[in-house]
Scaffold this motif. Structure first.
Motif, mmCIF file in Angstrom:
data_model
loop_
_atom_site.group_PDB
_atom_site.id
_atom_site.type_symbol
_atom_site.label_atom_id
_atom_site.label_comp_id
_atom_site.label_asym_id
_atom_site.label_seq_id
_atom_site.Cartn_x
_atom_site.Cartn_y
_atom_site.Cartn_z
ATOM 1 N N MET A 1 0.818 -1.195 0.000
ATOM 2 C CA MET A 1 0.000 0.000 0.000
ATOM 3 C C MET A 1 0.862 1.258 0.000
ATOM 4 O O MET A 1 0.515 2.236 -0.629
ATOM 5 N N GLU A 2 2.019 1.240 0.677
ATOM 6 C CA GLU A 2 2.861 2.418 0.734
ATOM 7 C C GLU A 2 3.466 2.749 -0.623
ATOM 8 O O GLU A 2 3.577 3.908 -0.990
ATOM 9 N N SER A 3 3.859 1.738 -1.365
ATOM 10 C CA SER A 3 4.433 1.998 -2.681
ATOM 11 C C SER A 3 3.399 2.604 -3.620
ATOM 12 O O SER A 3 3.726 3.438 -4.457
ATOM 13 N N PHE A 4 2.136 2.205 -3.477
ATOM 14 C CA PHE A 4 1.079 2.769 -4.302
ATOM 15 C C PHE A 4 0.917 4.257 -4.010
ATOM 16 O O PHE A 4 0.743 5.065 -4.929
ATOM 17 N N VAL A 5 1.004 4.633 -2.743
ATOM 18 C CA VAL A 5 0.860 6.037 -2.363
ATOM 19 C C VAL A 5 2.025 6.852 -2.916
ATOM 20 O O VAL A 5 1.833 7.938 -3.475
ATOM 21 N N VAL A 6 3.237 6.336 -2.806
ATOM 22 C CA VAL A 6 4.419 7.050 -3.298
ATOM 23 C C VAL A 6 4.343 7.219 -4.806
ATOM 24 O O VAL A 6 4.588 8.315 -5.335
ATOM 25 N N ILE A 7 4.003 6.164 -5.516
ATOM 26 C CA ILE A 7 3.914 6.232 -6.983
ATOM 27 C C ILE A 7 2.809 7.186 -7.407
ATOM 28 O O ILE A 7 2.991 7.994 -8.336
ATOM 29 N N SER A 8 1.680 7.168 -6.722
ATOM 30 C CA SER A 8 0.596 8.081 -7.097
ATOM 31 C C SER A 8 0.972 9.531 -6.816
ATOM 32 O O SER A 8 0.632 10.432 -7.593
ATOM 33 N N LEU A 9 1.691 9.795 -5.723
ATOM 34 C CA LEU A 9 2.141 11.160 -5.453
ATOM 35 C C LEU A 9 3.139 11.639 -6.508
ATOM 36 O O LEU A 9 3.080 12.786 -6.953
ATOM 37 N N LEU A 10 4.062 10.762 -6.904
ATOM 38 C CA LEU A 10 5.021 11.136 -7.946
ATOM 39 C C LEU A 10 4.327 11.407 -9.273
ATOM 40 O O LEU A 10 4.663 12.368 -9.969
ATOM 41 N N LEU A 11 3.375 10.577 -9.629
ATOM 42 C CA LEU A 11 2.635 10.800 -10.879
ATOM 43 C C LEU A 11 1.843 12.105 -10.814
ATOM 44 O O LEU A 11 1.776 12.847 -11.801
#
Length: 88
Positions: A1-11
């Motif tokens: 779940m944390e990687s999804f949040v980081v990737i979505s913030l970067l996008l």
């Protein structure tokens, strides 16, 4: 779940940059500062290499690189004088 949040913030950040843009002056200012710091570090390296025979060694760190980078040769000479006569 944390990687999804980081990737979505970067996008999201990438999309915002593409839509609104970033002032290029800011990146030019940062780039010039990095180039001057690099030149200052190289000048200090040359001073340490040449001055090693005379016992002159000025440490290469962010502050001394900034002084020598922004002031140039007079800044390097000032650092050498300070190191030799004021800081024995």
């Amino acid at each position: 779940m944390e990687s999804f949040v980081v990737i979505s913030l970067l996008l999201t950040l990438i999309i915002l940059v593409m839509v609104f843009g970033i002032p290029l002056k800011f990146f030019g200012f940062i780039g010039q500062g990095i180039v001057k710091l690099t030149i200052g570090a190289l000048l200090l390296f040359a001073l340490n290499f040449i001055g090693g025979h005379a016992g002159i060694h000025v440490p290469i760190n962010l502050i001394t690189a900034a002084v020598s980078g922004f002031l140039g040769i007079p800044g390097v000479l000032a650092l050498a004088v300070i190191h030799h006569w004021i800081l024995p």
